[in-house]
Motif scaffolding. Structure first.
Motif, PDB file in Angstrom:
ATOM      1  N   GLY A 216      49.140  63.086  21.352  1.00 45.88           N
ATOM      2  CA  GLY A 216      48.408  64.321  21.613  1.00 45.88           C
ATOM      3  C   GLY A 216      47.288  64.541  20.609  1.00 45.88           C
ATOM      4  O   GLY A 216      46.164  64.902  20.982  1.00 45.88           O
ATOM      5  N   PHE A 217      47.571  64.302  19.331  1.00 44.08           N
ATOM      6  CA  PHE A 217      46.551  64.451  18.297  1.00 44.08           C
ATOM      7  C   PHE A 217      45.419  63.450  18.518  1.00 44.08           C
ATOM      8  O   PHE A 217      44.237  63.789  18.362  1.00 44.08           O
ATOM      9  N   CYS A 218      45.770  62.217  18.880  1.00 40.79           N
ATOM     10  CA  CYS A 218      44.750  61.189  19.110  1.00 40.79           C
ATOM     11  C   CYS A 218      43.859  61.553  20.295  1.00 40.79           C
ATOM     12  O   CYS A 218      42.640  61.339  20.248  1.00 40.79           O
ATOM     13  N   CYS A 219      44.461  62.107  21.358  1.00 39.03           N
ATOM     14  CA  CYS A 219      43.669  62.553  22.513  1.00 39.03           C
ATOM     15  C   CYS A 219      42.674  63.625  22.094  1.00 39.03           C
ATOM     16  O   CYS A 219      41.503  63.607  22.508  1.00 39.03           O
ATOM     17  N   PHE A 220      43.138  64.548  21.261  1.00 38.05           N
ATOM     18  CA  PHE A 220      42.255  65.646  20.875  1.00 38.05           C
ATOM     19  C   PHE A 220      41.181  65.160  19.908  1.00 38.05           C
ATOM     20  O   PHE A 220      40.032  65.627  19.969  1.00 38.05           O
ATOM     21  N   ILE A 221      41.530  64.217  19.029  1.00 34.66           N
ATOM     22  CA  ILE A 221      40.527  63.643  18.123  1.00 34.66           C
ATOM     23  C   ILE A 221      39.459  62.912  18.939  1.00 34.66           C
ATOM     24  O   ILE A 221      38.259  63.030  18.675  1.00 34.66           O
ATOM     25  N   TYR A 222      39.891  62.182  19.986  1.00 32.91           N
ATOM     26  CA  TYR A 222      38.936  61.470  20.839  1.00 32.91           C
ATOM     27  C   TYR A 222      38.025  62.455  21.573  1.00 32.91           C
ATOM     28  O   TYR A 222      36.823  62.217  21.704  1.00 32.91           O
ATOM     29  N   PHE A 223      38.594  63.554  22.057  1.00 29.38           N
ATOM     30  CA  PHE A 223      37.786  64.566  22.740  1.00 29.38           C
ATOM     31  C   PHE A 223      36.667  65.067  21.828  1.00 29.38           C
ATOM     32  O   PHE A 223      35.493  65.135  22.232  1.00 29.38           O
TER      33      PHE A 223
ATOM     34  N   ILE B   3      27.495  69.621  17.486  1.00 28.93           N
ATOM     35  CA  ILE B   3      28.021  68.270  17.245  1.00 28.93           C
ATOM     36  C   ILE B   3      28.815  68.247  15.946  1.00 28.93           C
ATOM     37  O   ILE B   3      29.919  67.692  15.878  1.00 28.93           O
ATOM     38  N   ASP B   4      28.251  68.850  14.897  1.00 30.61           N
ATOM     39  CA  ASP B   4      28.963  68.924  13.609  1.00 30.61           C
ATOM     40  C   ASP B   4      30.274  69.688  13.748  1.00 30.61           C
ATOM     41  O   ASP B   4      31.276  69.335  13.116  1.00 30.61           O
ATOM     42  N   ALA B   5      30.267  70.748  14.581  1.00 27.31           N
ATOM     43  CA  ALA B   5      31.480  71.557  14.763  1.00 27.31           C
ATOM     44  C   ALA B   5      32.588  70.735  15.414  1.00 27.31           C
ATOM     45  O   ALA B   5      33.749  70.810  15.006  1.00 27.31           O
ATOM     46  N   TYR B   6      32.245  69.948  16.427  1.00 23.36           N
ATOM     47  CA  TYR B   6      33.255  69.100  17.069  1.00 23.36           C
ATOM     48  C   TYR B   6      33.821  68.074  16.081  1.00 23.36           C
ATOM     49  O   TYR B   6      35.027  67.823  16.054  1.00 23.36           O
ATOM     50  N   LEU B   7      32.948  67.489  15.271  1.00 25.22           N
ATOM     51  CA  LEU B   7      33.417  66.534  14.264  1.00 25.22           C
ATOM     52  C   LEU B   7      34.333  67.212  13.251  1.00 25.22           C
ATOM     53  O   LEU B   7      35.336  66.631  12.804  1.00 25.22           O
ATOM     54  N   PHE B   8      34.003  68.443  12.895  1.00 27.83           N
ATOM     55  CA  PHE B   8      34.801  69.199  11.925  1.00 27.83           C
ATOM     56  C   PHE B   8      36.216  69.442  12.465  1.00 27.83           C
ATOM     57  O   PHE B   8      37.201  69.249  11.762  1.00 27.83           O
ATOM     58  N   ILE B   9      36.311  69.854  13.740  1.00 24.98           N
ATOM     59  CA  ILE B   9      37.629  70.107  14.344  1.00 24.98           C
ATOM     60  C   ILE B   9      38.429  68.806  14.446  1.00 24.98           C
ATOM     61  O   ILE B   9      39.628  68.762  14.149  1.00 24.98           O
ATOM     62  N   GLY B  10      37.757  67.740  14.866  1.00 23.52           N
ATOM     63  CA  GLY B  10      38.434  66.442  14.947  1.00 23.52           C
ATOM     64  C   GLY B  10      38.965  65.998  13.601  1.00 23.52           C
ATOM     65  O   GLY B  10      40.080  65.455  13.503  1.00 23.52           O
ATOM     66  N   ALA B  11      38.186  66.240  12.545  1.00 22.87           N
ATOM     67  CA  ALA B  11      38.627  65.871  11.190  1.00 22.87           C
ATOM     68  C   ALA B  11      39.847  66.685  10.776  1.00 22.87           C
ATOM     69  O   ALA B  11      40.759  66.155  10.118  1.00 22.87           O
ATOM     70  N   ALA B  12      39.894  67.970  11.172  1.00 25.06           N
ATOM     71  CA  ALA B  12      41.058  68.809  10.839  1.00 25.06           C
ATOM     72  C   ALA B  12      42.322  68.236  11.476  1.00 25.06           C
ATOM     73  O   ALA B  12      43.387  68.202  10.849  1.00 25.06           O
ATOM     74  N   PHE B  13      42.214  67.764  12.710  1.00 24.83           N
ATOM     75  CA  PHE B  13      43.365  67.142  13.366  1.00 24.83           C
ATOM     76  C   PHE B  13      43.753  65.847  12.666  1.00 24.83           C
ATOM     77  O   PHE B  13      44.935  65.544  12.504  1.00 24.83           O
ATOM     78  N   GLY B  14      42.757  65.079  12.267  1.00 25.06           N
ATOM     79  CA  GLY B  14      43.044  63.829  11.568  1.00 25.06           C
ATOM     80  C   GLY B  14      43.749  64.059  10.243  1.00 25.06           C
ATOM     81  O   GLY B  14      44.700  63.342   9.895  1.00 25.06           O
ATOM     82  N   LEU B  15      43.314  65.081   9.495  1.00 21.42           N
ATOM     83  CA  LEU B  15      43.933  65.375   8.206  1.00 21.42           C
ATOM     84  C   LEU B  15      45.362  65.883   8.346  1.00 21.42           C
ATOM     85  O   LEU B  15      46.152  65.792   7.405  1.00 21.42           O
ATOM     86  N   ALA B  16      45.707  66.420   9.532  1.00 16.50           N
ATOM     87  CA  ALA B  16      47.065  66.934   9.758  1.00 16.50           C
ATOM     88  C   ALA B  16      48.052  65.841  10.153  1.00 16.50           C
ATOM     89  O   ALA B  16      49.260  66.073  10.154  1.00 16.50           O
ATOM     90  N   LEU B  17      47.554  64.648  10.458  1.00 20.41           N
ATOM     91  CA  LEU B  17      48.437  63.572  10.936  1.00 20.41           C
ATOM     92  C   LEU B  17      49.570  63.211   9.959  1.00 20.41           C
ATOM     93  O   LEU B  17      50.680  62.909  10.403  1.00 20.41           O
ATOM     94  N   PRO B  18      49.329  63.231   8.624  1.00 18.19           N
ATOM     95  CA  PRO B  18      50.439  62.895   7.713  1.00 18.19           C
ATOM     96  C   PRO B  18      51.671  63.786   7.863  1.00 18.19           C
ATOM     97  O   PRO B  18      52.772  63.378   7.497  1.00 18.19           O
TER      98      PRO B  18
END
Length: 513
Positions: free
Chosen positions: A332-339, A477-492
């Motif tokens: 689910g996180f990967c799908c949202f990061i890809y989006f 564009i920056d906002a979408y990257l920012f949200i994707g990064a937040a999901f990535g940082l939560a993966l641990p």
């Protein structure tokens, strides 16, 4: 038959509540003009509902125990429906804000209690299915809210965004009066924690006000925002101490000792950020920059919403077969990061179909996150603690949405300032390409009959509009990257969901209900 009817009824009530969190957003301009209020004052119509929601949701367990679930739920439906009628009939902005606040108070029960009722309609070993069914409501509500509001505004008037709740509220209240059972785990609290209630109202109310109004008021440059920040910090600190030390807490924070609940709550917070910010950013981007109508924006979301409904049900069944929840959450996180990554690649020439496909990945991500996180949140709780655990988890989703929208608004404003500075610094009379384009635009306006001076002035205005459009798209564009990064940082955080912490606990929990 009564069980199916009850499930449909309470999920419908939850969808109605969640729609009202976002349906008003598209009507702000119309309300402002109709009621003769400023946009700043009218925005309190949104703010007051959010404040009331976040205050009342964590108190759900306490209110259910003391008032009885039937009384509290049906009373909340009546309050929500009555206030919807009064909002539509409001003759002034502050009358509307007041009734909107009380509508939010009534709406709080429609989320947390509805979830608990759905869970109780299934045996423990099938609660993944219950999470999936309730997840449909959680997903659909915020998704269709702006679109539904836009269509109502386009075809009727802003009052109907409130009136539409009335028949649904009456029908659900009547059905619940006839078939909603009392909570089997109700345990009336001997003493009321008035101090805890007061601290919760002050702390969460102040925090939610800061999140809703911070960007508009330039954050800590405004005195009352600074005062509210200090108030929120002190009140919430005292609230936590109070709830951990009193014998009869209004919010049983001790259940957060459950690793499943605490980690699920954190991930639900991140999910709430993604759910609400994406549904906030994408329609605005489509309508402001791509000139999509509200109806087109709604159709853009439709394919993903349909697929998500099936994905929610399939996810429940897959979990039931023993697939570790952490794997589902990871996908689910990967799908949202890809989006978010794919949305960061769009241009002003992007097609309707491309955005619709991107939104399918967002929908799949939300579907894959909703079920396992909701199930894990209550998997290790005792039956009497499930209402409280559900309320805390739902509150974290709402707070995540508030934090996310507040942060992303601030982020976009600052990125817009930076991008405009960078672009404008290159627009000089020493730049040959700039001079060439300016002359081209000037000639264009001269050919339409304008004098040289007027044509030159209009050419500069046209170039400024082009720059501003580029500023908008770069910032989004920056906002979408920012949200994707937040999901990535939560993966641990997923490392805390071991197989033992997932499936085994779910099986153990299923034997003691």
């Amino acid at each position: 038959m009564n069980r199916i009817l009850l499930i449909i009824t309470v999920i419908s009530a939850a969808i109605m509540e969640l729609i009202d969190t976002s349906i008003v957003n598209v009507a702000i301009n119309h309300m402002s003009g109709s009621l003769g209020a400023t946009l700043e004052d009218t925005s309190w119509v949104v703010t007051s509902y959010g404040i009331a929601n976040v205050i009342i949701i964590p108190m759900t367990g306490f209110l259910v125990n003391n008032l009885g679930r039937r009384n509290y739920y049906i009373g909340s439906l009546v309050l929500f429906t009555f206030c919807s009628f009064m909002c539509g009939n409001a003759s002034g902005i502050w009358e509307l804000v007041a009734f909107r606040f009380f509508q939010g108070i009534g709406g709080g029960a429609l989320l947390s209690v509805s979830a608990t009722v759905v869970y109780e309609c299934f045996p423990k070993e099938k609660q993944n299915i219950a999470s999936a069914l309730f997840g449909i409501g959680v997903f659909i509500g915020p998704t269709i809210g702006p679109t539904l509001g836009g269509n109502i505004i386009d075809n009727y008037s802003w009052e109907w965004i409130f009136y539409i709740n009335i028949p649904i509220g009456i029908i659900t209240a009547v059905i619940c009066y006839r078939i909603l059972p009392e909570s089997p785990t109700r345990k009336k609290i001997k003493e009321i924690d008035w101090m805890g209630i007061i601290l919760l109202i002050i702390g969460v109310g102040s925090l939610q006000t800061i999140l809703e109004r911070g960007e508009t008021e330039d954050w800590f440059e405004t005195r009352y925002i600074t005062i509210l920040a200090v108030t929120a910090f002190i009140s919430l600190l005292l609230f936590v101490y109070r709830e951990l030390t009193t014998a009869y807490p209004v919010v049983k924070l001790s259940i957060l000792k459950s690793p499943s609940l605490s980690i699920s709550a954190l991930l639900t917070f991140i999910t709430g950020m993604g759910m609400f910010t994406s549904i906030y950013l994408t329609p605005v981007f489509a309508q402001r920059l791509l000139q999509f109508t509200p109806s087109m924006a709604g159709l853009m979301l439709l394919p993903g919403s349909i697929i998500a409904v099936f994905a929610l049900i399939i996810t429940g069944r897959v979990l039931q077969k023993g697939v570790p929840p952490a794997i589902i959450v990871l996908i689910g996180f990967c799908c949202f990061i890809y989006f978010n990554w794919s949305m960061s690649k769009v241009t002003l020439e992007v097609s309707f179909a491309t955005i619709s496909v991107n939104l399918i990945f967002r929908a799949l991500g939300m579907a894959l996150l909703t079920v396992p996180l909701s199930t894990l949140a209550i998997s290790s709780l005792r039956p009497e603690d499930i209402p409280q655990g559900t309320a805390i988890n739902n509150m974290m989703r709402q707070l995540g949405g508030s934090f996310g929208i507040s942060i992303i608004n601030t982020f976009i404003v600052r990125r817009m300032a930076q991008h405009r500075s960078d672009l404008v610094s290159n627009i000089t009379y020493t730049n040959n390409s700039v001079v060439e384009r300016l002359n081209k635009y000037t000639s264009l306006f001269q050919s339409k009959g304008f004098s040289l001076g007027d044509a030159h002035h209009r050419a500069i205005g046209l170039m400024d509009a082009i720059v501003q459009k580029q500023v908008f798209i770069l910032s989004y564009i920056d906002a979408y990257l920012f949200i994707g990064a937040a999901f990535g940082l939560a993966l641990p955080l997923l490392l805390f969901f071991s197989r033992k912490n997932g499936n085994k606990k779910l099986v153990i929990a299923s034997t003691d209900h």
